[in-house]
Design a protein around this motif. Structure first.
Motif, PDB file in Angstrom:
ATOM      1  N   GLU A 109       0.801  -1.210   0.000  1.00  0.00           N
ATOM      2  CA  GLU A 109       0.000   0.000   0.000  1.00  0.00           C
ATOM      3  C   GLU A 109       0.843   1.273   0.000  1.00  0.00           C
ATOM      4  N   SER A 110       2.107   1.202   0.420  1.00  0.00           N
ATOM      5  CA  SER A 110       2.876   2.425   0.566  1.00  0.00           C
ATOM      6  C   SER A 110       3.036   3.163  -0.752  1.00  0.00           C
ATOM      7  N   ASP A 111       3.369   2.463  -1.821  1.00  0.00           N
ATOM      8  CA  ASP A 111       3.584   3.117  -3.104  1.00  0.00           C
ATOM      9  C   ASP A 111       2.296   3.568  -3.765  1.00  0.00           C
ATOM     10  N   VAL A 112       1.186   2.956  -3.393  1.00  0.00           N
ATOM     11  CA  VAL A 112      -0.067   3.273  -4.080  1.00  0.00           C
ATOM     12  C   VAL A 112      -0.831   4.414  -3.422  1.00  0.00           C
ATOM     13  N   LEU A 113      -0.397   4.846  -2.234  1.00  0.00           N
ATOM     14  CA  LEU A 113      -1.162   5.856  -1.507  1.00  0.00           C
ATOM     15  C   LEU A 113      -1.393   7.104  -2.348  1.00  0.00           C
ATOM     16  N   ARG A 114      -0.386   7.481  -3.120  1.00  0.00           N
ATOM     17  CA  ARG A 114      -0.509   8.717  -3.872  1.00  0.00           C
ATOM     18  C   ARG A 114      -1.090   8.507  -5.264  1.00  0.00           C
ATOM     19  N   ARG A 115      -1.500   7.267  -5.581  1.00  0.00           N
ATOM     20  CA  ARG A 115      -2.084   7.006  -6.891  1.00  0.00           C
ATOM     21  C   ARG A 115      -3.547   6.581  -6.827  1.00  0.00           C
ATOM     22  N   VAL A 116      -3.883   5.846  -5.753  1.00  0.00           N
ATOM     23  CA  VAL A 116      -5.182   5.187  -5.748  1.00  0.00           C
ATOM     24  C   VAL A 116      -6.344   6.166  -5.704  1.00  0.00           C
ATOM     25  N   PHE A 117      -6.099   7.397  -5.219  1.00  0.00           N
ATOM     26  CA  PHE A 117      -7.185   8.358  -5.152  1.00  0.00           C
ATOM     27  C   PHE A 117      -7.160   9.354  -6.312  1.00  0.00           C
ATOM     28  N   MET A 118      -6.419   9.022  -7.385  1.00  0.00           N
ATOM     29  CA  MET A 118      -6.359   9.918  -8.525  1.00  0.00           C
ATOM     30  C   MET A 118      -7.732  10.164  -9.140  1.00  0.00           C
ATOM     31  N   THR A 119      -8.643   9.221  -8.973  1.00  0.00           N
ATOM     32  CA  THR A 119      -9.989   9.378  -9.538  1.00  0.00           C
ATOM     33  C   THR A 119     -10.978   9.940  -8.533  1.00  0.00           C
ATOM     34  N   SER A 120     -10.478  10.452  -7.406  1.00  0.00           N
ATOM     35  CA  SER A 120     -11.385  10.914  -6.356  1.00  0.00           C
ATOM     36  C   SER A 120     -11.911  12.318  -6.607  1.00  0.00           C
ATOM     37  N   GLY A 121     -11.449  12.989  -7.661  1.00  0.00           N
ATOM     38  CA  GLY A 121     -11.948  14.323  -7.942  1.00  0.00           C
ATOM     39  C   GLY A 121     -10.991  15.386  -7.492  1.00  0.00           C
ATOM     40  N   GLU A 228     -10.816  -7.181   8.988  1.00  0.00           N
ATOM     41  CA  GLU A 228      -9.978  -7.036   7.795  1.00  0.00           C
ATOM     42  C   GLU A 228      -9.942  -5.588   7.335  1.00  0.00           C
ATOM     43  N   ASP A 229     -11.058  -4.890   7.441  1.00  0.00           N
ATOM     44  CA  ASP A 229     -11.055  -3.462   7.121  1.00  0.00           C
ATOM     45  C   ASP A 229     -10.104  -2.717   8.050  1.00  0.00           C
ATOM     46  N   ALA A 230     -10.185  -3.023   9.334  1.00  0.00           N
ATOM     47  CA  ALA A 230      -9.316  -2.353  10.306  1.00  0.00           C
ATOM     48  C   ALA A 230      -7.845  -2.599   9.981  1.00  0.00           C
ATOM     49  N   ARG A 231      -7.527  -3.821   9.640  1.00  0.00           N
ATOM     50  CA  ARG A 231      -6.143  -4.178   9.324  1.00  0.00           C
ATOM     51  C   ARG A 231      -5.621  -3.364   8.140  1.00  0.00           C
ATOM     52  N   SER A 232      -6.453  -3.203   7.122  1.00  0.00           N
ATOM     53  CA  SER A 232      -6.056  -2.435   5.955  1.00  0.00           C
ATOM     54  C   SER A 232      -5.873  -0.957   6.295  1.00  0.00           C
ATOM     55  N   HIS A 233      -6.788  -0.394   7.081  1.00  0.00           N
ATOM     56  CA  HIS A 233      -6.672   1.013   7.471  1.00  0.00           C
ATOM     57  C   HIS A 233      -5.413   1.251   8.309  1.00  0.00           C
ATOM     58  N   TYR A 234      -5.115   0.357   9.239  1.00  0.00           N
ATOM     59  CA  TYR A 234      -3.914   0.529  10.059  1.00  0.00           C
ATOM     60  C   TYR A 234      -2.649   0.433   9.201  1.00  0.00           C
ATOM     61  N   ALA A 235      -2.655  -0.496   8.252  1.00  0.00           N
ATOM     62  CA  ALA A 235      -1.504  -0.611   7.348  1.00  0.00           C
ATOM     63  C   ALA A 235      -1.352   0.647   6.498  1.00  0.00           C
ATOM     64  N   GLU A 236      -2.472   1.213   6.092  1.00  0.00           N
ATOM     65  CA  GLU A 236      -2.460   2.448   5.321  1.00  0.00           C
ATOM     66  C   GLU A 236      -1.833   3.572   6.138  1.00  0.00           C
ATOM     67  N   ALA A 237      -2.204   3.676   7.406  1.00  0.00           N
ATOM     68  CA  ALA A 237      -1.634   4.706   8.277  1.00  0.00           C
ATOM     69  C   ALA A 237      -0.140   4.492   8.470  1.00  0.00           C
ATOM     70  N   LEU A 238       0.265   3.243   8.632  1.00  0.00           N
ATOM     71  CA  LEU A 238       1.681   2.956   8.825  1.00  0.00           C
ATOM     72  C   LEU A 238       2.484   3.294   7.571  1.00  0.00           C
ATOM     73  N   ALA A 239       1.916   3.002   6.418  1.00  0.00           N
ATOM     74  CA  ALA A 239       2.583   3.362   5.168  1.00  0.00           C
ATOM     75  C   ALA A 239       2.731   4.877   5.064  1.00  0.00           C
TER      76      ALA A 239
END
Length: 449
Positions: A109-121, A228-239
């Motif tokens: 998730e670390s490398d994708v943080l700045r790409r995955v929301f490109m379609t968010s507006g 599983e949602d919590a795990r992903s969010h925590y990993a996102e914060a750590l990244a």
């Protein structure tokens, strides 16, 4: 005989584009959360799809992929029609998929943080989403021009969203908040993606705010049983913490990741996460943060049956706590007072099966708790009810159970209800008028919606 020779899925590979398999997997997991699905997608799964080993996804993945690529069919994505792969021998049998670990989630998730929301507006749309009671992003007129810089107002909106979520959780619990909190989180990461900030301090605050928001939303998922949602969010914060070099955010992410790992039966991972959090926290000058992380370690060691290690960690926690508060204590630690110290120690003794000692500390926690934290009033009493029930003190346990029920009209927490359910299971065979009265009230509880 049906051939088992895999045919590469070139269409799916083209859809991945320039993203790595790990980046694409992280985007799949986020898309799943958007529609309420849970998929354990990792780089290995993406590779299996692209190699043709997976010729048709299961129904959960199908819904996610069709959400990611509106208007496409499974055949457009390079898959075979479902009816053509049903039946014995219709597909090769892959080895079991290994659930993603916290570390693999961080890397993916670390490398994708700045790409995955490109379609968010645009950032204007994102900022409109930051506010739990505000207008949804979709309601903003599409002609609004994009804002090229993120400034003080946007950063303050992120920080306000974090505080609002924490306040609502303290008062009401997580169950009714999680879905409402997801859009502000998405908006915060859209702001990270949108252009540049004028000052380094603003960028640092935005990264910290987005990471803290990810942890807050992760906690709502955690407390409402969406592990599983919590795990992903925590990993996102750590990244995010590692991208920004933010040791305080890293310590917080590891603290919550340790708690989640313990709650989901991964005690050794919980120990490692707590130890990593302590390493990140040592230079920060907050003894109270070190105390909390030591208690996370103690709880994990208790679940491993390591009484000696647990006691050593509790001792370190008490010594650090006794050094008092500091200006460097993180804002999110406002809940960590003497009552919480007692509660976490009670949980250690519970895990070790020392029920009278656990009840002693849980009773102290209920007496010390600040009434402002309504959710914790219920949590601590649920812990006390369970410890007393296990210790055979049925009448006092029933009284604590009644105190929990008195609060459940204001507090929505699957975790607290689960703790009360455990106490009820232990009390049921013990009988007595107090227990019977509690059981009558408990049976009238409305189901979780």
């Amino acid at each position: 005989m049906v051939s088992t020779r895999a045919v590469p899925n070139l269409a799916f590979r083209r859809l991945r584009g320039q993203r790595s398999a790990g980046e694409f997997a992280a985007a799949v997991r986020r898309a799943a959360r958007e529609i309420g699905e849970q998929v354990a997608c990792d780089a290995r799964y993406v590779g299996r799809v692209e190699s043709g080993e997976i010729r048709c996804p299961n129904y959960a993945y199908e819904r996610v992929f069709l959400h990611m690529f509106p208007g496409a069919s499974l055949e457009d994505l390079g898959f075979l029609a479902r009816e053509s792969v049903r039946g014995r021998g219709a597909r090769t049998v892959p080895p079991p998929t290994t659930p993603p670990t916290l570390d693999s989630d961080i890397h993916e998730e670390s490398d994708v943080l700045r790409r995955v929301f490109m379609t968010s507006g645009t950032t204007t749309v994102a900022a409109a989403s930051l506010g739990l009671a505000g207008r949804p992003a979709a309601a903003v007129p599409p002609g609004v021009p994009p804002q090229r810089r993120v400034g003080e107002a946007e950063v303050e909106a992120v920080e306000k969203a974090v505080r609002q979520i924490r306040l609502l959780d303290d008062r009401h619990g997580a169950d009714g908040l999680y879905r409402r909190a997801f859009q502000p989180l998405r908006a915060a990461y859209a702001l990270l993606d949108a252009g540049t900030t004028s000052r380094r301090s603003t960028a640092d605050r935005l990264h910290a705010g987005a990471g803290e928001l990810a942890i807050s939303v992760g906690w709502l998922a955690h407390d409402s049983g969406r592990f599983e949602d919590a795990r992903s969010h925590y990993a996102e914060a750590l990244a995010t913490a590692r991208l920004a070099g933010d040791a305080a955010l890293e310590a917080h992410a590891f603290c919550n990741a340790s708690f989640l790992a313990r709650d989901t039966g991964r005690a050794r991972e919980a120990v490692r996460a707590a130890e990593a959090g302590q390493r990140a926290a040592r230079p920060l000058g907050s003894p109270r943060l070190l105390a909390l992380l030591a208690l996370r370690e103690a709880g994990a060691r208790a679940w491993l049956g390591d009484r000696a290690g647990c006691e050593l960690a509790i001792g370190r926690a008490q010594s650090a706590f006794d050094r008092g508060p500091r200006d460097a204590d993180p804002e999110w630690m406002s809940f960590f007072r003497e009552a919480e110290l007692e509660l976490l120690e009670a949980q250690c003794w519970s895990a070790l099966g020392d029920w009278p000692r656990a009840a002693l500390h849980a009773r102290r926690a209920t007496r010390l708790q600040d009434p402002h934290f309504t959710r914790n009033l219920a949590l601590y009493r649920a812990q006390l009810a369970n410890d007393l029930a296990q210790a055979g003190t049925a009448d006092e346990a029933a009284a604590a159970g009644h105190a929990v029920l008195d609060l459940l009209d204001r507090v929505q927490s699957s975790r607290i209800r689960g703790m009360l359910a455990s106490a009820v299971r232990v009390l049921r065979p013990q009988g007595g008028p107090e227990v019977a009265a509690l059981l009558d009230r408990y049976e009238e509880l409305p189901p979780v919606t």
